[in-house]
Scaffold this active site. Structure first.
Site, PDB file in Angstrom:
ATOM      1  N   LYS A 158      53.295  37.335  34.187  1.00  0.00           N
ATOM      2  CA  LYS A 158      52.857  37.316  35.580  1.00  0.00           C
ATOM      3  C   LYS A 158      53.454  36.425  36.417  1.00  0.00           C
ATOM      4  O   LYS A 158      54.133  35.379  36.109  1.00  0.00           O
ATOM      5  CB  LYS A 158      51.376  36.703  35.368  1.00  0.00           C
ATOM      6  CG  LYS A 158      50.222  37.333  34.781  1.00  0.00           C
ATOM      7  CD  LYS A 158      48.929  36.354  34.675  1.00  0.00           C
ATOM      8  CE  LYS A 158      47.911  36.854  35.563  1.00  0.00           C
ATOM      9  NZ  LYS A 158      46.778  36.221  35.100  1.00  0.00           N
ATOM     10  N   GLY A 164      46.972  40.207  44.871  1.00  0.00           N
ATOM     11  CA  GLY A 164      46.451  41.326  45.324  1.00  0.00           C
ATOM     12  C   GLY A 164      46.855  42.405  43.985  1.00  0.00           C
ATOM     13  O   GLY A 164      47.203  43.696  44.373  1.00  0.00           O
ATOM     14  N   ILE A 203      44.459  39.798  27.183  1.00  0.00           N
ATOM     15  CA  ILE A 203      43.037  39.854  26.645  1.00  0.00           C
ATOM     16  C   ILE A 203      42.620  41.351  26.563  1.00  0.00           C
ATOM     17  O   ILE A 203      42.834  42.041  27.684  1.00  0.00           O
ATOM     18  CB  ILE A 203      42.091  39.203  27.375  1.00  0.00           C
ATOM     19  CG1 ILE A 203      42.541  37.665  27.723  1.00  0.00           C
ATOM     20  CG2 ILE A 203      40.706  38.923  26.784  1.00  0.00           C
ATOM     21  CD1 ILE A 203      42.407  36.603  26.683  1.00  0.00           C
ATOM     22  N   LYS A 237      40.122  45.621  42.891  1.00  0.00           N
ATOM     23  CA  LYS A 237      38.897  45.829  42.477  1.00  0.00           C
ATOM     24  C   LYS A 237      38.321  46.903  43.260  1.00  0.00           C
ATOM     25  O   LYS A 237      38.677  47.274  44.426  1.00  0.00           O
ATOM     26  CB  LYS A 237      38.152  44.473  42.901  1.00  0.00           C
ATOM     27  CG  LYS A 237      38.451  43.226  42.309  1.00  0.00           C
ATOM     28  CD  LYS A 237      38.030  41.795  42.811  1.00  0.00           C
ATOM     29  CE  LYS A 237      38.585  40.713  42.195  1.00  0.00           C
ATOM     30  NZ  LYS A 237      38.685  39.374  43.001  1.00  0.00           N
ATOM     31  N   ASN A 290      41.160  31.291  44.131  1.00  0.00           N
ATOM     32  CA  ASN A 290      41.465  32.196  45.613  1.00  0.00           C
ATOM     33  C   ASN A 290      41.009  31.038  46.508  1.00  0.00           C
ATOM     34  O   ASN A 290      39.591  30.807  46.821  1.00  0.00           O
ATOM     35  CB  ASN A 290      40.804  33.478  45.768  1.00  0.00           C
ATOM     36  CG  ASN A 290      41.560  34.320  44.951  1.00  0.00           C
ATOM     37  OD1 ASN A 290      42.713  34.368  44.970  1.00  0.00           O
ATOM     38  ND2 ASN A 290      40.767  35.177  44.263  1.00  0.00           N
ATOM     39  N   ARG A 292      40.074  30.972  49.757  1.00  0.00           N
ATOM     40  CA  ARG A 292      39.675  31.558  51.147  1.00  0.00           C
ATOM     41  C   ARG A 292      38.240  32.473  50.722  1.00  0.00           C
ATOM     42  O   ARG A 292      38.027  32.446  49.674  1.00  0.00           O
ATOM     43  CB  ARG A 292      40.715  32.781  51.413  1.00  0.00           C
ATOM     44  CG  ARG A 292      40.888  33.547  50.156  1.00  0.00           C
ATOM     45  CD  ARG A 292      41.899  34.821  50.527  1.00  0.00           C
ATOM     46  NE  ARG A 292      42.278  35.312  49.319  1.00  0.00           N
ATOM     47  CZ  ARG A 292      41.510  36.397  48.693  1.00  0.00           C
ATOM     48  NH1 ARG A 292      40.281  36.524  48.828  1.00  0.00           N
ATOM     49  NH2 ARG A 292      42.048  36.932  47.641  1.00  0.00           N
TER      50      ARG A 292
HETATM   51  P1  ADP Z   1      45.842  38.738  41.464  1.00  0.00           P
HETATM   52  O1  ADP Z   1      46.259  37.368  42.160  1.00  0.00           O
HETATM   53  O2  ADP Z   1      46.656  39.762  41.656  1.00  0.00           O
HETATM   54  O3  ADP Z   1      44.562  38.671  41.979  1.00  0.00           O
HETATM   55  P2  ADP Z   1      44.692  37.664  38.822  1.00  0.00           P
HETATM   56  O4  ADP Z   1      45.655  36.669  38.005  1.00  0.00           O
HETATM   57  O5  ADP Z   1      43.494  37.555  39.199  1.00  0.00           O
HETATM   58  O6  ADP Z   1      45.892  38.224  39.994  1.00  0.00           O
HETATM   59  O7  ADP Z   1      44.694  39.202  37.879  1.00  0.00           O
HETATM   60  C1  ADP Z   1      44.096  40.295  38.541  1.00  0.00           C
HETATM   61  C2  ADP Z   1      43.787  41.214  37.302  1.00  0.00           C
HETATM   62  O8  ADP Z   1      44.485  41.503  36.281  1.00  0.00           O
HETATM   63  C3  ADP Z   1      42.258  40.446  36.618  1.00  0.00           C
HETATM   64  O9  ADP Z   1      41.307  40.793  37.268  1.00  0.00           O
HETATM   65  C4  ADP Z   1      42.409  41.207  35.323  1.00  0.00           C
HETATM   66  O10 ADP Z   1      41.749  42.635  35.344  1.00  0.00           O
HETATM   67  C5  ADP Z   1      43.938  41.389  35.163  1.00  0.00           C
HETATM   68  N1  ADP Z   1      44.325  40.165  34.398  1.00  0.00           N
HETATM   69  C6  ADP Z   1      44.904  39.202  34.805  1.00  0.00           C
HETATM   70  N2  ADP Z   1      45.136  38.339  33.568  1.00  0.00           N
HETATM   71  C7  ADP Z   1      44.850  39.012  32.567  1.00  0.00           C
HETATM   72  C8  ADP Z   1      45.035  38.889  30.836  1.00  0.00           C
HETATM   73  N3  ADP Z   1      45.520  37.466  30.613  1.00  0.00           N
HETATM   74  N4  ADP Z   1      44.691  39.494  30.219  1.00  0.00           N
HETATM   75  C9  ADP Z   1      43.917  40.778  30.709  1.00  0.00           C
HETATM   76  N5  ADP Z   1      43.810  40.974  31.896  1.00  0.00           N
HETATM   77  C10 ADP Z   1      44.318  40.458  32.759  1.00  0.00           C
HETATM   78 MG    MG Z   2      42.719  37.672  41.472  1.00  0.00          MG
END
Ligand code: ADP
Ligand code: MG
Ligand code: ADP
Length: 445
Positions: A158, A164, A203, A237, A290, A292
């Protein structure tokens, strides 16, 4: 209370903020790009200032222009909406230096939560369960391999500056990891000008569950329950709901308690959302915060009978939350469908002129939008054109209500994702509440 607020955004959220200001008796200033002269937020605001050409880098992200607009119109505060400058700590700092209230948390908190690796570290230290993964950034391939083996495949790489739904890559084994690590870094550098990445356990079948919080500047903190946002495509989403069919009273209490405690520990203020992954065994892990208002905030507003944007404004003006956690009520079930100007099969953007429009209405239906009959959807921005939100006593009735609403929604001249939503609403797994972030992969196959 503020007398005048500038809204540093466009589209439905700019209108949403204008409606809240109207109800609070606050004057509004819209800013817009040259491509948005005919936009609804420009028409409905009391004043409007053009801040630059169509590309957002030159208009909606143009800090000097937006601050000049705020000074010329003599506003007390700026509401950033979501996206654009809403999570930019530098912008919040500039507002502070210019004596304009930024409607959101402090620049320090925005900066801390904007760096996802640092946010995770901070939350872990505050006692919040976090997704198993590396402690901080991964600086080279060897460390990546070592960490991945310690975590166990599959792992997710990540971008620490990601957002986004961008800046994430899965690796199932060592070969994939080395490739993914290097491409993820290069992509992160190109997209966010920050190549920092970290590793997380991927996960397998989680649900995306997030907790809405409100924190005033006097120590008052409440949570407004959860939203489930598991129906996603490419980590973005599509459908959100509250309550989650997977969250009962005890889990809500526990997740809410953790969220409130974390906010107190980091000195959070204003509205925010803590995003968690809920595993199949019932454990939940912090993913990010988040700082905001979120796109899906209306589902929480429906079930708690509240106005989160008004709450943001009141908190920023120094008011105390005038209710406690025990006084909060949760009524019925709300669902939101994000309607995008996209081909419902290929997901390619479909900008253009709307030739016929009928928006849904009737009992329990809310539409947050900035489109109108004859409106030209510009190609320069996000493809979200409307959010249809329904509220009813039960999830089953809310689904029936959403079907009815979308069946009566007509948008001609451009393609929209309405047909895709109608298919999802008829899918047995969705109807049964049997969803995870993998739902759309299966569905699209
Ligand atoms: P963003 O900042 O782009 O919103 P997030 O960290 O919130 O990034 O992750 C966005 C989406 O990616 C999550 O809603 C989930 O579906 C998937 N995701 C993030 N981390 C994991 C993980 N460790 N295992 C499985 N899915 C993940
Ligand atoms: Mg997110
Ligand atoms: P506003 O405060 O802008 O009038 P709200 O809908 O936020 O609109 O709140 C209306 C009143 O109801 C407020 O005085 C607040 O104390 C109370 N309130 C807000 N949300 C809830 C809730 N979920 N449960 C119980 N009371 C609430």
């Amino acid at each position: 209370m503020f007398k005048k607020i500038l809204i540093a955004n466009r589209g439905e959220i700019a209108c949403r903020v204008i409606w809240a200001c109207r109800e609070l008796g606050i004057k509004t200033v819209a800013v817009h790009s040259e491509a948005d002269r005919d936009a609804l937020h420009v028409r409905f605001a009391d004043e409007a200032v053009c801040v630059g050409p169509a590309p957002s880098a030159q208009s909606y992200l143009n800090i000097p222009q937006i601050i000049s607009a705020a000074e010329i119109t003599n506003v007390d505060a700026i509401h950033p909406g979501y996206g654009f400058l809403s999570e930019n700590p530098h912008f919040a700092e500039v507002c502070r230096e210019c004596n304009i209230t930024f409607i959101g948390p402090s620049p320090e908190v925005i900066r801390m939560m904007g760096d996802k690796a640092e946010a995770k570290r901070t939350m872990k230290a505050a006692g919040v369960p976090v997704t198993p993964g590396s402690e901080g950034l991964i600086e080279d391939e060897e460390t990546a391999i070592k960490e991945a083996e310690a975590i166990g495949y599959p792992v997710l790489i990540k971008a620490t500056a990601g957002g986004g739904g961008r800046g994430m890559r899965v690796a199932h084994n060592r070969q994939e990891l080395v490739n993914a690590y290097n491409t993820a870094r290069a992509e992160a550098e190109a997209a966010f000008k920050n190549s920092g990445v970290y590793l997380e356990k991927y996960i397998a079948n989680p649900r995306h569950i997030e907790i809405q919080v409100l924190c005033d500047n006097h120590g008052g903190v409440v949570h407004l329950g959860e939203r489930e946002c598991s129906v996603q495509r490419r980590h973005q989403k599509l459908i959100e709901e509250s309550p989650s069919p997977a969250v009962g009273y005890d889990l809500r209490q526990e997740m809410g308690r953790v969220a409130v405690e974390a906010c107190k520990r980091i000195g959070y203020n204003n509205a925010g959302t803590i995003e968690f992954l809920l595993d199949e065994d019932g454990s939940f892990y912090f993913m990010e915060m988040n700082t905001r208002i979120q796109v899906e905030h209306p589902v929480t507003e429906m079930v708690t009978i509240s106005d989160l944007v008004a709450a943001q404004i009141r908190i920023a003006a120094g008011e105390e939350l005038n209710y406690t956690q025990d006084q909060l009520i949760f009524v019925g079930h709300a669902i939101e469908c994000r309607i995008n100007a996209e081909d419902p099969e290929t997901f390619t953007p479909s900008p253009g002129r709307i030739t016929t429009l009928n928006l849904p209405s009737g009992a329990g239906v809310r539409v947050d939008t900035a489109i109108y009959d004859g409106y030209f959807v510009p190609p320069h921005y996000d493809s979200l054109i409307a959010k249809v939100i329904v509220h009813s006593r039960t999830r089953e009735r809310a689904i029936a209500r959403m079907r009815r609403a979308l069946e009566s929604m007509v948008v001609e001249g451009i393609k929209t994702t309405i047909p895709l939503h109608l298919k999802i609403l008829n899918e047995p797994d969705f109807i049964a509440g049997n969803i995870s972030t993998r739902f759309m992969d299966r569905f699209l196959k």
